[in-house]
Every structure is written in C-alpha cells, then in structure tokens.
Design an enzyme around this catalytic site. Structure first.
Site, PDB file in Angstrom:
ATOM      1  CB  SER A 159      -1.088   0.052   1.316  1.00  0.00           C
ATOM      2  OG  SER A 159      -1.597   1.171   1.201  1.00  0.00           O
ATOM      3  CG  MET A 185      -8.442   7.041   2.596  1.00  0.00           C
ATOM      4  SD  MET A 185      -7.777   7.202   4.307  1.00  0.00           S
ATOM      5  CE  MET A 185      -6.783   5.771   4.284  1.00  0.00           C
ATOM      6  CG  ASP A 196      -6.346  -2.697   3.238  1.00  0.00           C
ATOM      7  OD1 ASP A 196      -5.420  -2.716   3.785  1.00  0.00           O
ATOM      8  OD2 ASP A 196      -6.926  -2.175   2.482  1.00  0.00           O
ATOM      9  CG  MET A 229     -11.624  -2.632   5.383  1.00  0.00           C
ATOM     10  SD  MET A 229     -10.033  -2.291   4.332  1.00  0.00           S
ATOM     11  CE  MET A 229      -9.431  -1.317   5.986  1.00  0.00           C
ATOM     12  CG  HIS A 265      -9.401   0.025  -0.548  1.00  0.00           C
ATOM     13  ND1 HIS A 265      -8.985  -0.100   1.003  1.00  0.00           N
ATOM     14  CD2 HIS A 265     -10.836  -0.101  -0.242  1.00  0.00           C
ATOM     15  CE1 HIS A 265      -9.614  -0.490   1.910  1.00  0.00           C
ATOM     16  NE2 HIS A 265     -11.009  -0.474   1.373  1.00  0.00           N
ATOM     17  CG  ASP A 284      -5.167   2.447   0.874  1.00  0.00           C
ATOM     18  OD1 ASP A 284      -6.167   1.465   1.044  1.00  0.00           O
ATOM     19  OD2 ASP A 284      -4.169   2.134   1.256  1.00  0.00           O
ATOM     20  CG  MET A 343     -11.542   3.236   2.282  1.00  0.00           C
ATOM     21  SD  MET A 343      -9.794   3.141   3.269  1.00  0.00           S
ATOM     22  CE  MET A 343      -8.806   3.029   1.783  1.00  0.00           C
ATOM     23  CG  HIS A 354      -4.039  -1.453  -1.535  1.00  0.00           C
ATOM     24  ND1 HIS A 354      -5.062  -2.276  -1.744  1.00  0.00           N
ATOM     25  CD2 HIS A 354      -4.515  -0.892  -0.464  1.00  0.00           C
ATOM     26  CE1 HIS A 354      -6.080  -2.137  -0.935  1.00  0.00           C
ATOM     27  NE2 HIS A 354      -5.769  -1.215  -0.134  1.00  0.00           N
TER      28      HIS A 354
HETATM   29  C1  DX5 Z   1      -6.526   1.630   5.768  1.00  0.00           C
HETATM   30  C2  DX5 Z   1      -6.189   1.126   4.477  1.00  0.00           C
HETATM   31  C3  DX5 Z   1      -4.952   0.210   4.104  1.00  0.00           C
HETATM   32  C4  DX5 Z   1      -3.575   0.698   5.099  1.00  0.00           C
HETATM   33  C5  DX5 Z   1      -2.829  -0.594   5.603  1.00  0.00           C
HETATM   34  O1  DX5 Z   1      -7.588   2.362   5.786  1.00  0.00           O
HETATM   35  O2  DX5 Z   1      -7.169   0.477   3.625  1.00  0.00           O
HETATM   36  O3  DX5 Z   1      -4.677  -0.164   2.953  1.00  0.00           O
HETATM   37  O4  DX5 Z   1      -2.913   1.386   4.068  1.00  0.00           O
HETATM   38  O5  DX5 Z   1      -1.743   0.015   6.148  1.00  0.00           O
HETATM   39  P1  DX5 Z   1      -1.113  -0.985   7.153  1.00  0.00           P
HETATM   40  O6  DX5 Z   1      -0.391  -2.279   6.386  1.00  0.00           O
HETATM   41  O7  DX5 Z   1       0.070  -0.140   7.622  1.00  0.00           O
HETATM   42  O8  DX5 Z   1      -2.092  -1.580   8.047  1.00  0.00           O
HETATM   43 ZN    ZN Z   2      -6.886  -0.400   1.567  1.00  0.00          ZN
END
Ligand code: DX5
Ligand code: ZN
Length: 220
Positions: free
Chosen positions: A11, A40, A178, A140, A69, A38, A71, A36
């Site tokens: 990620s 947000m 994840d 998750m 991903h 993320d 969010m 990956h």
């Molecule tokens: C959290 C994200 C994850 C995050 C995981 O909301 O969806 O993808 O980057 O990071 P680690 O591996 O540090 O938990």
């Molecule tokens: Zn993620």
C-alpha cells in the site's frame, strides 16, 4: 495446511508521497506484482489522501497491477474517473453505497476487476446478493482511515467463511485482506484462506524490500 498462493499488494499510503515515483519503482523491484492505492474522501473515512489524477500519473510510470481501494461515499459518482485513471482492480465499500450492484456493473463493463470491501463490523451476509459477480472480496482487518493500525483478530472468521463458501458454492472471487498485515499476521490470514494481502507499514519500513518479501513468502 496445503493452501494456494498468496500475493502481496504493497500500500502506497505508507510511502513518502514526495517520492511517489521512486516508491512505486521499489515495489516492482521487490518482486510484487500489485500496488494498493488507498483513496479516502474525508467523508466515508475521516482522512483524505489522493484522487484519480495521482493514480493516472503513476500509471504512466509503472507496469504493476493497480489495485484501487475506494474509501469514498457513493463511489458511483467517481468510478468512471478511476477507470479512466488506469485502475486494474476497483474496490468499493458495501457500506458506502445504496447501489452496490450498479457500481459493480459499471466496473465490470469497463473490463476492470470489481471488488467489494467490508469493514470489521460488517458481516459477510451484506455481500449475499453480489457474491457471484465479484472478482475480489476485501476484508478490512482494521477500521479504515489510517495505516499502521493493529490487526483485529475477530475478522479471521469472516475470511474462513468466505473461503469455505467459495469452495462449497463454486464462487471465483479472490479474498483480499487489508490492515495490520506483517510477518506474523500474514500467517493467520493465509491459513484462513486469503489470496491477496495488502501491506503498508510493514513493507515500507524495510530497507531491503525484495529480501523481506521473498523471506516472508517462503515462511508460509
Ligand atoms: C487503511 C487502508 C490500508 C492501509 C494498510 O484504511 O485501507 O490499505 O494502507 O496499512 P497497514 O498495512 O499499515 O495497516
Ligand atoms: Zn486499503
């Protein structure tokens, strides 16, 4: 237990965004095939990261499988932009939309792999109507919003349930996991049936990422 392969999707959230090009190159050099991403929006989750332009710019620099991903609240508003950015997998949250099936159709009709994510408090039954039309279920194992959180063990039973139903009912989805994955927790999710493990903090804190990944996979 004799399990099928698991792959790692590092990620980018845990990387230094001021060096995003170099960081993504280090993922390729580590031997991983996925990155990956993320996304947000400050509404579905409290944090804000980046949008489609950032992904589109990185895609020009990389041959990795772009695992996006989302969010974000009501992802149907922006799916077309993340398709256009070059995502290979787009995952939406079951909790973020009243139009889950429409989201999945939009993604799949564009020839992109479709995933649905569920938060730690959301049951597998929320996916009942769409299990036969998804390429990835993303479980998750932390509450979404930040990297570097601690793995929540009660989520393991959902991974096992998805693995069992895949075998018994003939579904073809991959199980992506994840949050809080490191060299210890990866063993737990691997044994439970995960096939794609997201790894942020534990990957980017390593100096020698290639050696780390190869030792990790060998240890399973
Ligand atoms: C959290 C994200 C994850 C995050 C995981 O909301 O969806 O993808 O980057 O990071 P680690 O591996 O540090 O938990
Ligand atoms: Zn993620």
């Amino acid at each position: 237990m004799n399990r099928s392969e698991i792959s790692i999707s590092p990620s980018l959230l845990a990387s230094d965004f001021s060096k995003a090009g170099e960081e993504i190159a280090s993922i390729s050099e580590s031997g991983c095939n996925h990155v990956h991403l993320d996304v947000m929006d400050g509404i579905f989750v409290p944090n804000i990261t980046f949008g489609p332009k950032f992904i589109k710019d990185l895609k020009k620099e990389s041959d990795l499988i772009f695992d996006t991903h989302l969010m974000i609240d009501r992802p149907e508003r922006m799916i077309a932009d993340f398709i256009d950015a070059g995502s290979d997998i787009i995952t939406v949250h079951a909790e973020a939309t009243d139009h889950l099936e429409r989201c999945l159709s939009m993604i799949r009709e564009a020839g992109v792999n479709a995933g649905v994510a569920i938060n730690p408090g959301t049951p597998v039954s929320m996916l009942e109507a769409v299990l036969d039309e998804i390429d990835y279920v993303l479980v998750m194992t932390v509450n979404p919003g930040w990297g570097g959180q601690k793995f929540i063990p009660s989520t393991l039973k959902k991974i096992r349930e998805l693995d069992m139903r895949r075998a018994e009912e003939g579904y073809s989805y991959q199980i992506e996991v994840d949050g809080g994955i490191n060299s210890e927790t990866i063993k737990l999710i691997y044994d439970a049936g995960a096939t794609l493990a997201v790894m942020g903090t534990a990957f980017f804190r390593e100096e020698n990422r290639r050696e780390y990944i190869s030792n990790l996979l060998e240890s399973l």
